[in-house]
Design a protein around this motif. Structure first.
Motif, short mmCIF file in Angstrom:
data_model
loop_
_atom_site.label_atom_id
_atom_site.label_comp_id
_atom_site.label_asym_id
_atom_site.label_seq_id
_atom_site.Cartn_x
_atom_site.Cartn_y
_atom_site.Cartn_z
N ARG A 153 0.82 -1.22 0.00
CA ARG A 153 0.00 0.00 0.00
C ARG A 153 0.85 1.25 0.00
O ARG A 153 0.46 2.29 -0.52
N ARG A 154 2.02 1.17 0.59
CA ARG A 154 2.94 2.33 0.62
C ARG A 154 3.87 2.34 -0.58
O ARG A 154 4.85 3.07 -0.61
N ARG A 155 3.58 1.47 -1.54
CA ARG A 155 4.34 1.37 -2.80
C ARG A 155 5.80 0.96 -2.60
O ARG A 155 6.67 1.35 -3.35
N PHE A 156 6.03 0.20 -1.52
CA PHE A 156 7.34 -0.37 -1.30
C PHE A 156 7.35 -1.74 -1.95
O PHE A 156 6.49 -2.57 -1.66
N LYS A 157 8.30 -1.96 -2.85
CA LYS A 157 8.36 -3.25 -3.54
C LYS A 157 9.27 -4.20 -2.76
O LYS A 157 10.48 -3.98 -2.69
N PRO A 158 8.70 -5.23 -2.15
CA PRO A 158 9.51 -6.19 -1.39
C PRO A 158 10.46 -6.94 -2.33
O PRO A 158 10.12 -7.22 -3.47
N ASN A 159 11.65 -7.26 -1.83
CA ASN A 159 12.60 -8.03 -2.62
C ASN A 159 12.66 -9.46 -2.10
O ASN A 159 11.92 -9.84 -1.19
N GLU A 160 13.58 -10.25 -2.64
CA GLU A 160 13.65 -11.67 -2.24
C GLU A 160 13.99 -11.85 -0.77
O GLU A 160 13.52 -12.78 -0.13
N ASP A 170 3.96 -12.74 -8.13
CA ASP A 170 3.27 -11.58 -8.70
C ASP A 170 4.17 -10.36 -8.76
O ASP A 170 4.05 -9.52 -9.66
N GLN A 171 5.08 -10.23 -7.79
CA GLN A 171 6.00 -9.10 -7.73
C GLN A 171 7.24 -9.30 -8.61
O GLN A 171 8.13 -8.46 -8.64
N GLY A 172 7.30 -10.44 -9.30
CA GLY A 172 8.42 -10.71 -10.21
C GLY A 172 9.64 -11.30 -9.55
O GLY A 172 10.71 -11.35 -10.17
N VAL A 173 9.52 -11.75 -8.31
CA VAL A 173 10.65 -12.38 -7.63
C VAL A 173 10.61 -13.87 -7.96
O VAL A 173 9.60 -14.53 -7.72
N VAL A 174 11.71 -14.38 -8.51
CA VAL A 174 11.77 -15.79 -8.88
C VAL A 174 12.15 -16.61 -7.66
O VAL A 174 13.18 -16.37 -7.04
#
Length: 159
Positions: free
Chosen positions: A3-10, A38-42
């Motif tokens: 919601r805060r537009r923080f993109k989580p990483n692996e 969904d976030q593109g983390v493999v």
């Protein structure tokens, strides 16, 4: 976070998956896994290792390594799932027959389930083939000085 537009990483997902695994929150872990994709983390093996649901392991698109199989075995012990635990213990013992920890986990799982004869059979086998679990070792670093220590079989600390 989203919601805060923080993109989580692996690493973020690894932390969440680890928390879900330790809390026995399989469904929340599955949702986290879906969100990760969904976030593109493999997903890598370290992510799968935190999912302690054996059906999930069997659906992995890659062959699970000993870390993943060991995590499932440890989860089976915690949740007293002896049938699945036996299956994964046998896989681990075939992959790394000299690794005593898997035998100890299996024996402890049997004992927890009240299968004392099976536990004793595993322990006897370990004695017969001279298979000994290495003592636990920890490292503390007060004031930037390293101090490793082990615990002896009697429970007293070694110098």
């Amino acid at each position: 976070m989203l919601r805060r537009r923080f993109k989580p990483n692996e690493v973020t997902f690894l932390g969440v998956l680890s928390a879900c695994a330790h809390g026995g929150l399989v469904e929340q872990g599955r949702r986290c896994f879906d969100m990760m994709r969904d976030q593109g983390v493999v997903p890598e093996l370290k992510h799968y290792a935190n999912m302690v649901d054996c059906r999930f392991v069997e659906e992995m698109p890659m062959e699970p390594d000993v870390a993943v199989l060991g995590a499932v075995l440890a989860g089976c012990r915690v949740h007293n799932n002896v049938d699945v635990g036996e299956r994964f213990a046998k896989k681990l013992m075939r992959l790394e027959p000299g690794r005593a920890g898997y035998y100890v986990l299996l024996a402890n799982m049997y004992a927890t389930a009240g299968r004392f004869e099976d536990a004793e059979m595993v322990r006897s086998f370990m004695k017969d083939v001279n298979l000994v679990k290495a003592p636990g070792c920890s490292l503390i670093e007060p004031n930037k000085h390293s101090f490793p220590f082990e615990v002896a079989e009697s429970g007293s600390a070694l110098p």
